[in-house]
Design a protein around this motif. Structure first.
Motif, PDB file in Angstrom:
ATOM      1  N   UNK A 117     117.205   6.247  50.641  1.00 15.98           N
ATOM      2  CA  UNK A 117     117.395   4.946  50.014  1.00 15.98           C
ATOM      3  C   UNK A 117     118.374   5.008  48.854  1.00 15.98           C
ATOM      4  N   UNK A 118     118.243   6.041  48.034  1.00 13.03           N
ATOM      5  CA  UNK A 118     119.143   6.205  46.890  1.00 13.03           C
ATOM      6  C   UNK A 118     120.563   6.477  47.353  1.00 13.03           C
ATOM      7  N   UNK A 119     120.704   7.331  48.364  1.00 17.01           N
ATOM      8  CA  UNK A 119     122.036   7.662  48.877  1.00 17.01           C
ATOM      9  C   UNK A 119     122.719   6.415  49.444  1.00 17.01           C
ATOM     10  N   UNK A 120     121.978   5.592  50.157  1.00 16.01           N
ATOM     11  CA  UNK A 120     122.528   4.375  50.745  1.00 16.01           C
ATOM     12  C   UNK A 120     123.148   3.486  49.659  1.00 16.01           C
ATOM     13  N   UNK A 121     122.426   3.328  48.555  1.00 16.77           N
ATOM     14  CA  UNK A 121     122.911   2.467  47.471  1.00 16.77           C
ATOM     15  C   UNK A 121     124.146   3.074  46.805  1.00 16.77           C
ATOM     16  N   UNK A 122     124.072   4.359  46.441  1.00 13.49           N
ATOM     17  CA  UNK A 122     125.185   4.991  45.711  1.00 13.49           C
ATOM     18  C   UNK A 122     126.437   5.061  46.580  1.00 13.49           C
ATOM     19  N   UNK A 123     126.284   5.427  47.838  1.00 13.72           N
ATOM     20  CA  UNK A 123     127.428   5.505  48.742  1.00 13.72           C
ATOM     21  C   UNK A 123     128.061   4.125  48.925  1.00 13.72           C
ATOM     22  N   UNK A 124     127.250   3.082  48.984  1.00 14.52           N
ATOM     23  CA  UNK A 124     127.779   1.726  49.143  1.00 14.52           C
ATOM     24  C   UNK A 124     128.607   1.316  47.929  1.00 14.52           C
ATOM     25  N   UNK A 125     128.257   1.819  46.747  1.00 14.14           N
ATOM     26  CA  UNK A 125     128.965   1.439  45.527  1.00 14.14           C
ATOM     27  C   UNK A 125     130.239   2.245  45.323  1.00 14.14           C
ATOM     28  N   UNK A 126     130.200   3.540  45.671  1.00  8.75           N
ATOM     29  CA  UNK A 126     131.339   4.418  45.402  1.00  8.75           C
ATOM     30  C   UNK A 126     132.281   4.514  46.604  1.00  8.75           C
ATOM     31  N   UNK A 127     131.719   4.322  47.816  1.00 11.71           N
ATOM     32  CA  UNK A 127     132.475   4.361  49.071  1.00 11.71           C
ATOM     33  C   UNK A 127     133.262   5.659  49.235  1.00 11.71           C
ATOM     34  N   UNK A 128     134.553   5.528  49.611  1.00 15.95           N
ATOM     35  CA  UNK A 128     135.348   6.706  49.967  1.00 15.95           C
ATOM     36  C   UNK A 128     135.943   7.427  48.759  1.00 15.95           C
ATOM     37  N   UNK A 129     135.659   6.936  47.569  1.00 16.53           N
ATOM     38  CA  UNK A 129     136.298   7.509  46.384  1.00 16.53           C
ATOM     39  C   UNK A 129     135.767   8.899  46.039  1.00 16.53           C
ATOM     40  N   UNK A 130     134.554   9.212  46.469  1.00 19.03           N
ATOM     41  CA  UNK A 130     133.933  10.500  46.160  1.00 19.03           C
ATOM     42  C   UNK A 130     133.425  11.112  47.449  1.00 19.03           C
ATOM     43  N   UNK A 131     133.557  12.423  47.579  1.00 20.65           N
ATOM     44  CA  UNK A 131     133.143  13.125  48.795  1.00 20.65           C
ATOM     45  C   UNK A 131     131.702  12.768  49.166  1.00 20.65           C
TER      46      UNK A 131
END
Length: 262
Positions: free
Chosen positions: A135-149
């Protein structure tokens, strides 16, 4: 006229006094006809609360004895192996792979395998932990997208779930984690003071505030920030979290300086 089953979930998630009150309530009405209780709890945690007030060293013994008077049939959950937990995690990641822009064969990614097999496998013990991580990964990845590995973000999500005080250090004591690139004399001096010739293990201990989940968290920190293991940061893969730009984006959850959250 018919049977009633009362489900009391997460009994171990409340205060000690509330655990004892609930146990007394269940015991008081246990013999009502047609009523059964199904209690879900961590046995060690509940026994500790029920044994409160016993002489030193006898808390757990008294708590377990009290539990035996209340619970007629104890059914422990089946033990899960690390492989089973990670199959669950990877199955869930596969369902959101396209949405989050993960590689098609993400589970074969070399850096992903290094993170899971070398650092995370023993840090997630239950399905509850796995769901919180996802759940946490889903939120953070959605916010940062492709900018961070994407692999580094998974490791960072693990820290968000398991080491909030260490994450607060990442947010506020950034000189402990990366080398400043803006040329600011004050920041460079602050970084030199904290890094300098100090032992990497000493710096790692300072970064891992309070020793949260000590071994797993420190292992993930060395994966994200090679400086803690005395190794130089790799440049073979772009957008690693240890780079100042990517580090700043994660600290601000994708917002550049001057941006406003939607």
């Amino acid at each position: 006229d018919g049977p009633v089953v009362v489900l009391i979930d997460e009994l171990d998630r409340v205060e000690d006094g509330e655990i004892r009150a609930m146990a007394q309530l269940v015991r008081a009405v246990l013999d009502f006809p047609n009523i059964s209780f199904l209690l879900a709890y961590d046995a060690e945690r509940v026994a500790q609360a029920l044994g409160h007030g016993a002489p030193d060293g006898q808390e757990m013994e008294r708590g377990r004895a009290y539990l035996e008077k209340i619970v007629q049939l104890q059914i422990p959950l089946p033990a899960l192996t690390a492989d089973e937990i990670w199959k669950f995690i990877e199955a869930d990641l596969a369902t959101i792979r396209e949405e989050l822009g993960l590689p098609v064969a993400f589970s074969d990614d070399e850096l992903y395998r290094e993170l899971v097999d070398g650092h995370l496998r023993d840090g997630i013990d239950t399905l509850r932990d796995a769901k919180r991580l996802l759940g946490t990964y889903h939120v953070v990845r959605s916010m940062v997208r492709q900018e961070v590995d994407w692999v580094d973000l998974l490791a960072y999500a693990f820290l968000l779930v398991n080491a909030p005080r260490t994450v607060e250090n990442i947010r506020t004591q950034h000189h402990l984690f990366v080398i400043p690139e803006d040329g600011s004399p004050s920041r460079a001096l602050k970084y030199a003071k904290h890094r300098g010739d100090r032992d990497p293990a000493e710096r790692l201990s300072e970064a891992n505030a309070g020793g949260e989940q000590h071994e797993a968290v420190q292992s993930v920190l060395t994966f994200l920030f090679p400086m803690f293991s005395g190794q130089p940061a790799t440049t073979e893969r772009p957008n690693r979290l240890c780079a100042p730009l990517q580090f700043g984006l994660v600290r601000r959850l994708g917002l550049s300086s001057g941006d406003y959250s939607r």
